[in-house]
Enzyme design. Structure first.
Site, PDB file in Angstrom:
ATOM      1  CB  VAL A  84      37.688  38.412  32.744  1.00 35.80           C
ATOM      2  CG1 VAL A  84      37.490  39.296  33.961  1.00 35.80           C
ATOM      3  CG2 VAL A  84      36.651  38.721  31.681  1.00 35.80           C
ATOM      4  CB  CYS A  85      42.913  40.123  34.650  1.00 37.64           C
ATOM      5  SG  CYS A  85      44.056  40.109  36.035  1.00 37.64           S
ATOM      6  CG  LEU A  86      36.940  39.340  38.486  1.00 42.35           C
ATOM      7  CD1 LEU A  86      37.126  40.793  38.913  1.00 42.35           C
ATOM      8  CD2 LEU A  86      35.556  39.171  37.895  1.00 42.35           C
TER       9      LEU A  86
END
Length: 184
Positions: A84-86
């Site tokens: 996840v790119c968060l």
């Protein structure tokens, strides 16, 4: 017990007491799966994902590692690894946040408001910017194909049976070591 481990226990208990199904890995408090449902009134509604969470020894001072184990079509989630790119999780994590925040705020916000300008899935980002209807249809198709409750349950049973096989193999090799080898 040190403060980070107490906090880890408290956060995990809080998550387990919420409405999320939590499956522990290896009886430890460092790795587990959380069953995450797509936000209501979104193109992800009806989808259920098994999200792997790994807590480091430094949690809550260092963010947990989060990844989807079943496929999701989203610009900010790597389709192959589920990473996840968060921003909140990866860069601006604070000990003020806890595990429930991830599943009640951060992940729903990620799904509701994707950021195609910072993609991990370039194809999804490109499609979202080029043809929003086609993007939404593909998201719904992925939800239908990969994110049904039955898509995450059979894997658990397979993992358990694999572990049982591994344990049985371990006993065999241990028995040989105890019995020794026959004299030539």
């Amino acid at each position: 017990m040190s403060s980070p481990s107490k906090r880890r226990e408290m956060d995990l208990m809080k998550l387990m007491m919420s409405d999320y199904k939590v499956d522990m890995i290896n009886d430890g408090m460092h790795e587990f799966f959380v069953h995450f449902h797509g936000p209501k009134d979104s193109i992800y509604q009806g989808g259920v994902w098994k999200v792997r969470v790994e807590l480091t020894e430094a949690y809550p001072y260092k963010s947990p590692s989060i990844g989807f184990t079943n496929k999701i079509y989203h610009p900010n989630v790597d389709e192959m690894s589920g990473s996840v790119c968060l921003d909140v999780i990866n860069q601006t994590w604070s000990p003020m946040f806890d595990l429930v925040n991830i599943f009640e705020v951060f992940l729903p916000q990620l799904l509701l408001y994707p950021n195609p300008s910072d993609p991990l899935n370039g194809e999804a980002a490109s499609l979202m910017m080029r043809d929003k209807n086609a993007y939404e249809n593909k998201v719904k198709e992925y939800c239908e194909r990969y994110a049904k409750p039955e898509d995450i349950s059979p894997e658990e049973e397979e993992e358990e049976s694999d572990e049982e096989l591994s344990d049985a193999e371990g006993y065999d090799s241990g028995d040989e070591a105890i019995m020794g080898h026959a004299d030539p």
